[in-house]
Every structure is written in C-alpha cells, then in structure tokens.
Design a protein around this motif. Sequence first.
Motif, mmCIF file in Angstrom:
data_model
loop_
_atom_site.group_PDB
_atom_site.id
_atom_site.type_symbol
_atom_site.label_atom_id
_atom_site.label_comp_id
_atom_site.label_asym_id
_atom_site.label_seq_id
_atom_site.Cartn_x
_atom_site.Cartn_y
_atom_site.Cartn_z
ATOM 1 N N MET A 122 49.476 70.393 40.961
ATOM 2 C CA MET A 122 49.572 69.342 39.953
ATOM 3 C C MET A 122 49.042 68.001 40.428
ATOM 4 O O MET A 122 49.036 67.694 41.627
ATOM 5 N N HIS A 126 53.244 66.513 43.801
ATOM 6 C CA HIS A 126 54.530 67.154 43.500
ATOM 7 C C HIS A 126 55.016 68.071 44.611
ATOM 8 O O HIS A 126 55.332 69.232 44.383
ATOM 9 N N CYS A 127 55.094 67.540 45.826
ATOM 10 C CA CYS A 127 55.725 68.315 46.887
ATOM 11 C C CYS A 127 57.242 68.275 46.689
ATOM 12 O O CYS A 127 57.751 67.422 45.975
ATOM 13 N N PHE A 128 57.932 69.220 47.297
ATOM 14 C CA PHE A 128 59.393 69.179 47.246
ATOM 15 C C PHE A 128 59.848 68.212 48.320
ATOM 16 O O PHE A 128 59.900 68.548 49.503
ATOM 17 N N GLU A 129 60.194 67.008 47.885
ATOM 18 C CA GLU A 129 60.413 65.895 48.811
ATOM 19 C C GLU A 129 61.479 66.128 49.861
ATOM 20 O O GLU A 129 61.339 65.713 50.998
ATOM 21 N N HIS A 130 62.568 66.769 49.454
ATOM 22 C CA HIS A 130 63.677 66.910 50.402
ATOM 23 C C HIS A 130 63.583 68.172 51.250
ATOM 24 O O HIS A 130 64.454 68.440 52.055
ATOM 25 N N GLN A 172 60.448 65.982 56.603
ATOM 26 C CA GLN A 172 60.666 66.076 55.166
ATOM 27 C C GLN A 172 59.389 65.683 54.449
ATOM 28 O O GLN A 172 58.769 64.667 54.773
ATOM 29 N N GLY A 174 58.834 64.349 51.712
ATOM 30 C CA GLY A 174 58.853 63.036 51.066
ATOM 31 C C GLY A 174 58.432 61.918 51.994
ATOM 32 O O GLY A 174 58.034 60.843 51.547
ATOM 33 N N TYR A 175 58.526 62.154 53.287
ATOM 34 C CA TYR A 175 58.163 61.108 54.236
ATOM 35 C C TYR A 175 56.765 61.267 54.820
ATOM 36 O O TYR A 175 56.406 60.560 55.748
ATOM 37 N N THR A 176 55.991 62.215 54.301
ATOM 38 C CA THR A 176 54.633 62.354 54.808
ATOM 39 C C THR A 176 53.680 61.486 53.989
ATOM 40 O O THR A 176 54.030 61.023 52.908
ATOM 41 N N SER A 177 52.484 61.278 54.502
ATOM 42 C CA SER A 177 51.543 60.376 53.834
ATOM 43 C C SER A 177 50.921 61.054 52.616
ATOM 44 O O SER A 177 51.032 62.264 52.437
ATOM 45 N N GLY A 178 50.265 60.243 51.791
ATOM 46 C CA GLY A 178 49.647 60.781 50.598
ATOM 47 C C GLY A 178 48.651 61.896 50.894
ATOM 48 O O GLY A 178 48.622 62.919 50.219
ATOM 49 N N GLN A 181 50.457 64.952 51.902
ATOM 50 C CA GLN A 181 51.067 65.601 50.739
ATOM 51 C C GLN A 181 50.039 66.386 49.938
ATOM 52 O O GLN A 181 50.330 67.456 49.417
ATOM 53 N N ARG A 188 50.565 74.854 50.027
ATOM 54 C CA ARG A 188 51.651 75.552 49.349
ATOM 55 C C ARG A 188 51.097 76.530 48.316
ATOM 56 O O ARG A 188 51.565 77.651 48.181
#
Lengths: 297, 311
Positions: A122, A126-130, A172, A174-178, A181, A188
């Motif tokens: 998408m 839309h990665c699974f942040e947690h 996690q 959510g803490y990786t860079s754009g 991601q 994925r």
Amino acid sequence: MPRKKALPHAVVPDSVVAVKEDVVAVNRDEGSDPLIRISNIEVIYDHVILVIKGVSLEVHEGHIVALLGANGAGKTTTLKAVSNLLGTERGDVTKGTIELRGEKVEKMTPSDLVNRGVVQVMEGRHCFEHLTVEENLLVGAYTRRDGKAAIQTSMEKVYGYFPRLKERRKSQAGYTSGGEQQMLAIGRALMANPSVILLDEPSMGLAPQLVEDIFEIVKRLNQEQNVTFLLAEQNTVVALKYADYGYILENGRVVMDGDAASLAENEDVKEFYLGMGGGDKNFSNVKSYRRRKRWLA
Amino acid sequence: MDMLYNILIAPFLEIAKSPSFFAEVVIGGLMSGVMYSLVALGFVLIFKASGVFNFAQGVMVLFAALNFSGLLDAGLSIWLAFPLTVLIMVLLAWCIERLVLSKLVNQQDIILFMATIGIGYFLQGFGEFLWTGNVRKLDVGIPQDAWFFGDIMIQQSDVFAAVVAGILVIVLALFFQYTRIGRALRAVADDHQAAMTVGIPLRSIWLIVWSVAGFVALVAGIMWGSRVGVQFSLSVIALKALPVLILGGFTSVPGAIIGGLIIGVGEKVAEIYWGPLFGGAIEEWFAYILAMLFLFFRPQGLFGERIIERV
Ligand SMILES: Nc1ncnc2c1ncn2[C@@H]1O[C@H](COP(=O)(O)OP(=O)(O)OP(=O)(O)O)[C@@H](O)[C@H]1O
Ligand SMILES: [Mg+2]
C-alpha cells in the motif's frame, strides 16, 4: 505539483495512437493471455462518488507495468480494485470486470488473492509498527503452508535483497526510517511468494537516490524472481525508466498508454509529466492545446 | 482543620499503627483487582483486534458463569461442564461474528458499539431464559480455608484466583508473542488494511479474539461466581472494568492487568480508611472518581499505546 491538476484531459495525439496500435500488436505477438486484465471498470465510493470511469488495462506475466498520473487520478483506487480492498473504504466496482489469469476476482477475498499470488504494497508502506522487522516479515508469510524451513529460506532471500533489513531485524518497525519501511513493505510482500506485486507509490517521501535504489531492486526482483509488477507512481521519470509498459491515468480515465520507452519519448508526456516542455511551456500554449483537444473530442 | 487532619493524617496514622491489617486490606484488594483485570483483558483483546468497544464483555462473564453453573447443576461433572461451556462461548463468538459483526463491517464505530449493547441485553435475557434468574451457588472445589503468615490472614481462594489469573495471562502473552496466529492478531491490531494485504482473513481473526474473550470471561465468571454466587450483579461488577480501562489504556494488555490491580487495591484501602468520613460505601464509586482524575491528567491511560513518532 499543483500544475498537474490543471492538465488537459484525454489528449490523444496521433503519435500516441500510433504507438498504441504498435503495442496492441506487440501484445498479440506475445500470444498469451494477460495475468491481470481490467476491462472497462467503474468505481464508485460511498455509492455516489464516481472516481474510475471506464479503465481498461492489461498486465502481462513478467512485465513491470506503470500506472502514472497526478494526485487523485485514481491509481490507488485501481490497484485496490484489483486486490479487492475497496470494500474497506466503501468503494465498489460497479461496472466492468477484473480477471486474474482469466478468473474473475470479484468474488475473491483479499486473502484468496494473496493465495493466488497477488499481493499489494500500500501507499505509505503500512508496516505493522509495533511488530519487529522480522515479525513483519513472518506475518507476510501468513498464508503459506510450506513449512518453517521454506519460510526461513524466503526470509534469507529478502535479507539478501535488503541487507539493511537484516541489520534492523529486531527493531520495532515503527522506529525504522521511511526508506527502511518501504523496503520492509516490499520484503513483507515477497514473503508470500507472490507472482504479482501491486506496488503503490514506492517513491513517496524518499530521497532521489533511495528511489533509484528501490526501483533497482524492483527491476532485479522482476528479472531474478520473475515477479510481475503493477506499480502506481507519480514519479514518471523513474517509473518509465524501469517499467516495460505504462498507462497514464487522468481523472479516472486512461488517456495514454504505450511501452515505456515510447511514452518517455512522447512530447505530451514530456511536457506534462516529465516537466521538460522546453520553451513552449507557457500557459497560453496549454490553453490552445486544451481547445484543440475539445475539438478533437 | 479537623477535616483536613481526618483526611490527610489520621488514616496514615492508622495504617502505621497496624501494618499487618493494612497488608490484609491490600491483599484483599489485589484479589478483587485480579477479577477486574480479567474482565478488562477481554475488553482490550476485542478492542485491539477489531476496534469494537465491547460493552457486552461484562454480560459475557455472567453468561459464561450461568452456563457453567447451570450445566453443573444439571449433574455434569466439572470436567465435562468446563469444555462444554468453552464450546458454548466459541459458538457465541461465531454467532456474533456471523450475525452481527460481518453485517456491520465498515460501519462507524458507534454503530458497532451500539450493537454490542444490544448483544449484552440479549445475552442477559437469553441466559436467564436458559437457566432462570435465580442466584446459583457455584462450587468448583476452590479451597476455602485461610493461611496465616504471622498475623496476616490470607484466603486460599484468593490465592487460587490470583494464580489462575496469572497463568491465564502468561499463557495469553506467550500465545500473542510467539505463535503464528498471535502474531497475526497483533498485526491486525496494528493495521487492519495492511493485515488484509498480507492475506490475513479478518473474519477468522475476529472469531478467535471473541472466543478468547469468551474464555477469559468464563474464567472470571467462575472465580467470581464461586465467591458471590452466580447472579445478575456479576455483570454490574464487571462494569468496573471501564474505569480499569481508562486507567490502564484501552489498548494495553499490561495496562488492563495493572489497572485492575490498582483499582482493586485503591477501592479497598479507600473504603476501610477513608470510607467512614464519607459515610461508607466508597467502594462503589471510588473507581469512577479515580478514572475521572485520570481522564483529566493522562487521558491515554497509564500504558495507553504510545503513538510511535519518529523524529
Ligand atoms: N475512500 C474514499 N472515499 C471517497 N473518495 C475517495 C476515497 N479514496 C479516494 N477517493 C477519491 O478518489 C479519487 C482517486 O483517488 P486515488 O487515491 O485513487 O488517487 P491516486 O491516483 O492514487 O492519487 P495519489 O497520487 O494522491 O495517491 C480522488 O479524487 C479521491 O479523492
Ligand atoms: Mg494513490
């Protein structure tokens, strides 16, 4: 960017028509049925907002097909129509058909489609942040039934294409860079062993060099893993550089299509999408152009 | 001056005077807190995975307990009644998914919320229709004696409840952390649409969380039912899960557990030491006041999911 909104619509100059016929011939030459065939679809949101107004396109096995167009042209909507994700946004394909290897997709659920090898990445990753990077990849293999070892092998393969993900695999998401991601989102998708990836705006918000890197990998995946891509992009220059074939969408209609090289050479594409209009890039020209188009239409 | 003394000083003097009694009060509070935690846990599971605020969670506790005790009273052994009730709760989850959620999918949250209120009323009526509205005693052989540590008395039943709840929480945590389904559940909780793109079927995930929530409700119902009898008031006690959620955060499993314990201890301590100042029965409303204070100062709750923001 805002200028793109004010584009003339449905400009189909002779040169492009010629290109188009050429390509139809090419497609026939291939002699195979397309992997994905969209025939004249209409998409309506909330029962009233008509956003796709009769789009047809084909994606052949082994190709990278680019879906180009400005903001709001309907690229994302078209991809979601294929992956059957419109339901969650109260969108509906009200006309036309979408076929995957000759099979209508309308009755399939998104997970049926993943099982048949169609995976969407998408817009906005839309990665699974947690979840950690590695967990994200494992979730990507959710539909697979071929056992842990095979999934492990795929994961190593993904790490091979994206070494950066391996370094960050315990972080996690959510803490990786754009950029990470975006790699993760593609990685994925790869974990499902897809035959087609619907890739929505991979360049969004990334530095130019990173955009090239991502597209470079898309190309490699296409060649080495035989993954077919249908990718939506605003970044016409890069997309046409890596794609085999392109469709230009404007206001929910396909206004041009052709193989990537000829689209990149096309004067109108150059002017409106590649920002290389040369000296005649002023407004009055655009206006007369629009007038001519009305005449033709 | 007197008033301030009574509120701010006297209770602490009393605590200092008899620490062992205080310890008993705290332990008693912890035990009812465990119960609140279990109900809140059911809430959190459903809320995370489907975004549905399940108002019927409290009634599910009652419904599960009613079925279980009803089956026992009908002459079944515990070893038959328990799995049968689990089956009933799974069946219930299936019906809810089939008949309600799948029909309302993509509707606004408030509509789903109202639907769960409807489910709650239905379950309450249906449970009483099946098993009558009488108060039932529930005896599953939980030890009822007390232990003494020095002069601190501890009810064995309380310890039993805490151990069972503890095991349940640990098993759930392991399930979420390390299994394929558990990972998928966390993925769905993070991002529904993305979960769909990787082929996770949302409907089976919902079936699973509602079943797990039903199971948790059953455990809570058995513990509570053994203590106060199986009766309508169970679903009212279960409403205390709301302040627990406000305290702990609606999306946090550890929050539900810690929040439950805080509320449990808080209300017992408040009742014993401050209750007389307010004419008693603080226990009934203390949790709500605490929750309100929390809403003022920390609306996301103690452990409310941090919104990840990169800089
Ligand atoms: N959920 C929705 N409800 C109503 N209208 C929508 C919805 N999603 C998109 N639209 C509208 O549909 C049109 C096409 O949107 P779409 O997202 O497909 O465009 P896009 O080509 O992907 O644009 P962008 O490059 O900005 O991503 C836009 O006018 C948009 O406002
Ligand atoms: Mg888009």
